[in-house]
Design a protein around this motif. Sequence first.
Motif, PDB file in Angstrom:
ATOM      1  N   THR A 287      12.707  -5.043 -57.065  1.00 21.61           N
ATOM      2  CA  THR A 287      12.907  -4.439 -58.385  1.00 21.61           C
ATOM      3  C   THR A 287      13.979  -5.211 -59.142  1.00 21.61           C
ATOM      4  OG1 THR A 287      14.611  -2.898 -57.628  1.00 21.61           O
ATOM      5  CG2 THR A 287      12.313  -2.164 -57.451  1.00 21.61           C
ATOM      6  N   PHE A 288      13.807  -5.215 -60.486  1.00 20.86           N
ATOM      7  CA  PHE A 288      14.843  -5.746 -61.376  1.00 20.86           C
ATOM      8  C   PHE A 288      14.738  -4.955 -62.670  1.00 20.86           C
ATOM      9  CE2 PHE A 288      16.216  -8.455 -64.877  1.00 20.86           C
ATOM     10  CZ  PHE A 288      17.510  -8.742 -64.468  1.00 20.86           C
ATOM     11  N   GLY A 289      15.717  -4.091 -62.893  1.00 23.04           N
ATOM     12  CA  GLY A 289      15.667  -3.251 -64.083  1.00 23.04           C
ATOM     13  C   GLY A 289      14.412  -2.399 -64.057  1.00 23.04           C
ATOM     14  N   GLY A 290      13.541  -2.582 -65.100  1.00 22.75           N
ATOM     15  CA  GLY A 290      12.308  -1.814 -65.168  1.00 22.75           C
ATOM     16  C   GLY A 290      11.148  -2.467 -64.487  1.00 22.75           C
ATOM     17  N   LEU A 291      11.328  -3.762 -64.039  1.00 19.80           N
ATOM     18  CA  LEU A 291      10.238  -4.466 -63.387  1.00 19.80           C
ATOM     19  C   LEU A 291      10.251  -4.149 -61.889  1.00 19.80           C
ATOM     20  CD1 LEU A 291      10.512  -7.991 -65.085  1.00 19.80           C
ATOM     21  CD2 LEU A 291       8.862  -6.151 -65.573  1.00 19.80           C
ATOM     22  N   ALA A 292       9.055  -4.151 -61.262  1.00 20.05           N
ATOM     23  CA  ALA A 292       8.966  -3.894 -59.815  1.00 20.05           C
ATOM     24  C   ALA A 292       7.743  -4.574 -59.257  1.00 20.05           C
ATOM     25  CB  ALA A 292       8.907  -2.399 -59.525  1.00 20.05           C
ATOM     26  N   SER A 293       7.872  -5.152 -58.097  1.00 17.71           N
ATOM     27  CA  SER A 293       6.762  -5.715 -57.334  1.00 17.71           C
ATOM     28  C   SER A 293       6.661  -4.902 -56.046  1.00 17.71           C
ATOM     29  CB  SER A 293       7.017  -7.194 -57.026  1.00 17.71           C
ATOM     30  OG  SER A 293       5.979  -7.707 -56.204  1.00 17.71           O
ATOM     31  N   THR A 294       5.621  -4.058 -55.978  1.00 22.22           N
ATOM     32  CA  THR A 294       5.566  -3.076 -54.880  1.00 22.22           C
ATOM     33  C   THR A 294       4.685  -3.533 -53.744  1.00 22.22           C
ATOM     34  OG1 THR A 294       3.733  -1.904 -55.929  1.00 22.22           O
ATOM     35  CG2 THR A 294       5.974  -1.204 -56.497  1.00 22.22           C
ATOM     36  N   GLY A 295       3.525  -3.981 -53.970  1.00 24.37           N
ATOM     37  CA  GLY A 295       2.614  -4.367 -52.899  1.00 24.37           C
ATOM     38  C   GLY A 295       2.220  -3.186 -52.027  1.00 24.37           C
ATOM     39  N   GLY A 296       2.060  -2.005 -52.617  1.00 28.16           N
ATOM     40  CA  GLY A 296       1.679  -0.815 -51.863  1.00 28.16           C
ATOM     41  C   GLY A 296       2.844  -0.104 -51.188  1.00 28.16           C
ATOM     42  N   PHE A 297       4.061  -0.493 -51.526  1.00 27.03           N
ATOM     43  CA  PHE A 297       5.241   0.117 -50.908  1.00 27.03           C
ATOM     44  C   PHE A 297       5.456   1.518 -51.486  1.00 27.03           C
ATOM     45  CE2 PHE A 297       9.721   1.033 -50.439  1.00 27.03           C
ATOM     46  CZ  PHE A 297      10.029   0.540 -49.182  1.00 27.03           C
ATOM     47  N   ASP A 298       5.756   2.480 -50.583  1.00 28.20           N
ATOM     48  CA  ASP A 298       5.996   3.876 -50.993  1.00 28.20           C
ATOM     49  C   ASP A 298       7.457   4.017 -51.401  1.00 28.20           C
ATOM     50  OD1 ASP A 298       6.037   6.553 -51.478  1.00 28.20           O
ATOM     51  OD2 ASP A 298       5.631   7.179 -49.398  1.00 28.20           O
ATOM     52  N   THR A 299       7.657   4.055 -52.719  1.00 28.97           N
ATOM     53  CA  THR A 299       9.028   4.109 -53.223  1.00 28.97           C
ATOM     54  C   THR A 299       9.748   5.405 -52.868  1.00 28.97           C
ATOM     55  OG1 THR A 299       8.221   4.975 -55.345  1.00 28.97           O
ATOM     56  CG2 THR A 299       8.473   2.573 -55.132  1.00 28.97           C
ATOM     57  N   ALA A 300       8.991   6.457 -52.497  1.00 27.17           N
ATOM     58  CA  ALA A 300       9.637   7.737 -52.159  1.00 27.17           C
ATOM     59  C   ALA A 300      10.459   7.638 -50.875  1.00 27.17           C
ATOM     60  CB  ALA A 300       8.564   8.817 -52.017  1.00 27.17           C
ATOM     61  N   LEU A 301      10.222   6.560 -50.099  1.00 29.19           N
ATOM     62  CA  LEU A 301      10.990   6.416 -48.857  1.00 29.19           C
ATOM     63  C   LEU A 301      12.440   6.033 -49.116  1.00 29.19           C
ATOM     64  CD1 LEU A 301       8.364   4.492 -46.665  1.00 29.19           C
ATOM     65  CD2 LEU A 301       9.002   6.914 -46.506  1.00 29.19           C
ATOM     66  N   ILE A 302      12.716   5.484 -50.305  1.00 28.22           N
ATOM     67  CA  ILE A 302      14.076   5.032 -50.604  1.00 28.22           C
ATOM     68  C   ILE A 302      14.911   6.232 -51.005  1.00 28.22           C
ATOM     69  CG2 ILE A 302      15.475   3.475 -52.006  1.00 28.22           C
ATOM     70  CD1 ILE A 302      12.965   1.803 -52.481  1.00 28.22           C
ATOM     71  N   THR A 303      15.911   6.515 -50.240  1.00 28.58           N
ATOM     72  CA  THR A 303      16.787   7.654 -50.518  1.00 28.58           C
ATOM     73  C   THR A 303      17.860   7.246 -51.508  1.00 28.58           C
ATOM     74  OG1 THR A 303      18.301   7.128 -48.702  1.00 28.58           O
ATOM     75  CG2 THR A 303      16.413   8.543 -48.180  1.00 28.58           C
ATOM     76  N   ASP A 304      18.456   8.248 -52.135  1.00 29.29           N
ATOM     77  CA  ASP A 304      19.529   7.995 -53.097  1.00 29.29           C
ATOM     78  C   ASP A 304      20.711   7.317 -52.419  1.00 29.29           C
ATOM     79  OD1 ASP A 304      17.966   9.145 -55.041  1.00 29.29           O
ATOM     80  OD2 ASP A 304      18.922  11.136 -54.865  1.00 29.29           O
ATOM     81  N   GLU A 305      20.991   7.702 -51.154  1.00 27.55           N
ATOM     82  CA  GLU A 305      22.122   7.109 -50.446  1.00 27.55           C
ATOM     83  C   GLU A 305      21.898   5.612 -50.227  1.00 27.55           C
ATOM     84  OE1 GLU A 305      21.979  11.400 -49.651  1.00 27.55           O
ATOM     85  OE2 GLU A 305      20.510   9.766 -49.484  1.00 27.55           O
ATOM     86  N   LEU A 306      20.662   5.233 -49.811  1.00 28.09           N
ATOM     87  CA  LEU A 306      20.381   3.823 -49.571  1.00 28.09           C
ATOM     88  C   LEU A 306      20.419   3.026 -50.879  1.00 28.09           C
ATOM     89  CD1 LEU A 306      19.567   1.599 -47.588  1.00 28.09           C
ATOM     90  CD2 LEU A 306      17.169   2.206 -48.003  1.00 28.09           C
ATOM     91  N   ARG A 307      19.856   3.608 -51.941  1.00 26.68           N
ATOM     92  CA  ARG A 307      19.844   2.911 -53.224  1.00 26.68           C
ATOM     93  C   ARG A 307      21.268   2.703 -53.735  1.00 26.68           C
ATOM     94  NH1 ARG A 307      15.471   2.360 -56.426  1.00 26.68           N
ATOM     95  NH2 ARG A 307      14.397   4.075 -55.368  1.00 26.68           N
ATOM     96  N   ALA A 308      22.124   3.724 -53.557  1.00 28.69           N
ATOM     97  CA  ALA A 308      23.512   3.591 -53.998  1.00 28.69           C
ATOM     98  C   ALA A 308      24.240   2.537 -53.173  1.00 28.69           C
ATOM     99  CB  ALA A 308      24.219   4.940 -53.893  1.00 28.69           C
ATOM    100  N   ALA A 309      23.945   2.475 -51.862  1.00 30.52           N
ATOM    101  CA  ALA A 309      24.599   1.478 -51.009  1.00 30.52           C
ATOM    102  C   ALA A 309      24.209   0.072 -51.394  1.00 30.52           C
ATOM    103  CB  ALA A 309      24.238   1.746 -49.539  1.00 30.52           C
ATOM    104  N   VAL A 310      22.939  -0.126 -51.780  1.00 31.06           N
ATOM    105  CA  VAL A 310      22.475  -1.462 -52.162  1.00 31.06           C
ATOM    106  C   VAL A 310      23.081  -1.871 -53.495  1.00 31.06           C
ATOM    107  CG1 VAL A 310      20.426  -2.799 -52.842  1.00 31.06           C
ATOM    108  CG2 VAL A 310      20.364  -1.321 -50.829  1.00 31.06           C
ATOM    109  N   ARG A 311      23.099  -0.966 -54.464  1.00 29.55           N
ATOM    110  CA  ARG A 311      23.606  -1.301 -55.791  1.00 29.55           C
ATOM    111  C   ARG A 311      25.134  -1.451 -55.805  1.00 29.55           C
ATOM    112  NH1 ARG A 311      19.900   2.801 -59.519  1.00 29.55           N
ATOM    113  NH2 ARG A 311      17.929   1.637 -59.217  1.00 29.55           N
ATOM    114  N   GLY A 312      25.792  -0.741 -54.972  1.00 28.37           N
ATOM    115  CA  GLY A 312      27.248  -0.796 -54.995  1.00 28.37           C
ATOM    116  C   GLY A 312      27.838  -1.771 -54.004  1.00 28.37           C
ATOM    117  N   GLY A 313      27.046  -2.397 -53.169  1.00 25.61           N
ATOM    118  CA  GLY A 313      27.590  -3.289 -52.162  1.00 25.61           C
ATOM    119  C   GLY A 313      27.106  -4.709 -52.329  1.00 25.61           C
ATOM    120  N   ARG A 314      27.611  -5.586 -51.488  1.00 20.73           N
ATOM    121  CA  ARG A 314      27.240  -6.986 -51.506  1.00 20.73           C
ATOM    122  C   ARG A 314      26.515  -7.369 -50.220  1.00 20.73           C
ATOM    123  NH1 ARG A 314      30.271 -10.029 -55.304  1.00 20.73           N
ATOM    124  NH2 ARG A 314      31.707  -8.723 -56.474  1.00 20.73           N
ATOM    125  N   ARG A 315      26.289  -6.405 -49.351  1.00 19.72           N
ATOM    126  CA  ARG A 315      25.656  -6.687 -48.073  1.00 19.72           C
ATOM    127  C   ARG A 315      24.417  -5.809 -47.914  1.00 19.72           C
ATOM    128  NH1 ARG A 315      30.708  -7.005 -43.775  1.00 19.72           N
ATOM    129  NH2 ARG A 315      31.794  -8.772 -44.798  1.00 19.72           N
TER     130      ARG A 315
END
Length: 474
Positions: free
Chosen positions: A89-117
């Motif tokens: 994903t980048f902003g409003g763009l997304a390349s899913t390939g059949g990926f179920d986005t509901a699996l991504i939890t708010d905690e994981l998304r926050a960790a990815v956006r707020g971290g460098r690792r």
Amino acid sequence: MRALRRARPRGLRARLLTAFILVTVLGAAAAAWSGAGSAGAALLSSHRERTTGAVTGGITAVAPQLTYPPDREALDRLRRAVGGDTLVTFGGLASTGGFDTALITDELRAAVRGGRRPASQRVTAQGRAQLLVGTPVMLTAPDGSRTPSGIEVYTLRDLAAVEREVDALALAAVATSAAALPLSVLLALLAARSVLRPVRDLRDTAGALAAGDLGARAEPRGADELADLAVAVNEMASSLQESMAAMERMRADARRFAADVSHELRTPLSTLTAVMEVLESSSADMDEDSRESARMAIGETHRLVRLVEDLMEVSRFDAGTALLRTEPVDVAAAVRDCLRLRGWADRVEVAAPAGIVLRLDRRRLDVVLANLVGNALRHGAPPVRVEVHRLAGGVRVGVTDAGPGLARDVLPRVFDRFYKADGSRTRTPGSGLGLEIARANARLHGGDLTAADTGSGARFDLVLPERDGPEEGR
């Protein structure tokens, strides 16, 4: 609760074995499960690191070729480079390939956006355990500084292989716990044997002491508390043996003294009795005071003679020299003869069927009956009744009265020597030995004499067994 208490092991051996086995098995199981858990965590951590490294490597290989800001085609290239079920994903763009986005939890998304690792999370997708890894794509400036590009990559990796390895470790832990059971049983048996052997020795020693073997001793083993207990038991047994020996010597001395005194008194008492008979025959010529004094002296002389005779009889029982001279005796006739000779026939009711014949010592039976009936007449109240009943293998003679009966505190001591239930009654016509002599005569026949309170008087039951042939002593 009662069923649980009944199921609980009661013996010391069973409890010791159970406790030892439980501790050993639980310890082995805890160690095995702890090891399996640690190994499983290590496997999962290793798999997470490998997966994260693979994702990072794929991103690193493609990121320098991407234009920034990326378009949809750039996101697709990045998704294909990472492989598997991946979302870019980048902003409003997304390349899913059949990926179920509901699996991504708010905690994981926050960790990815707020971290460098990269960050990861274990999820369940399509009924299988999977590892969801999320990582930001970083931009590297010419000066080497790194800043988030806004591109986020999320990918799923199957954990089936890792789960199988963890299950294998758990199965190995169960097998280890099961393998510890026979070893723990063997160790428990050895420990119980070493611990319980001195306990059994002490039990056997205590049982022998209780059975009268005062020479029994326990052999101390080792230098532990059980050895100290064995030494203490031996010291107690030695002290008890010395005390019992001293007591037996005193009892023997007392019996011998009573027998010697009684024997020595017979001759002077015989002389004194003859003098009393002469005094009694001439008392009619005395004045009233002298006559009363003579009657008192004669009565006391007879009482003293009776006491000496009873003491001699008791000493024979104590020494084991009392003899039985048995003959066929009609019990009903013996009862009536006893009452008639003593002038009690009109004062005592008799219920005795004829034809009950046993081999008994007639003189000793007469002594027992005279003591029982005499006591009932002196200390009870009419009606005094003697009942004779045929038993299987013997006869029972019961003597009852309608007096005050026997108090609860009197019953255990009624056959004791010189015991008086009424402390104020200091002088009686008897010697105080009659009931003991009566019971000793009953037991000499192989029977017994018992006392009971009926609620309306006292009852004494004489039980005598049948005897097959003549027996002269015991």
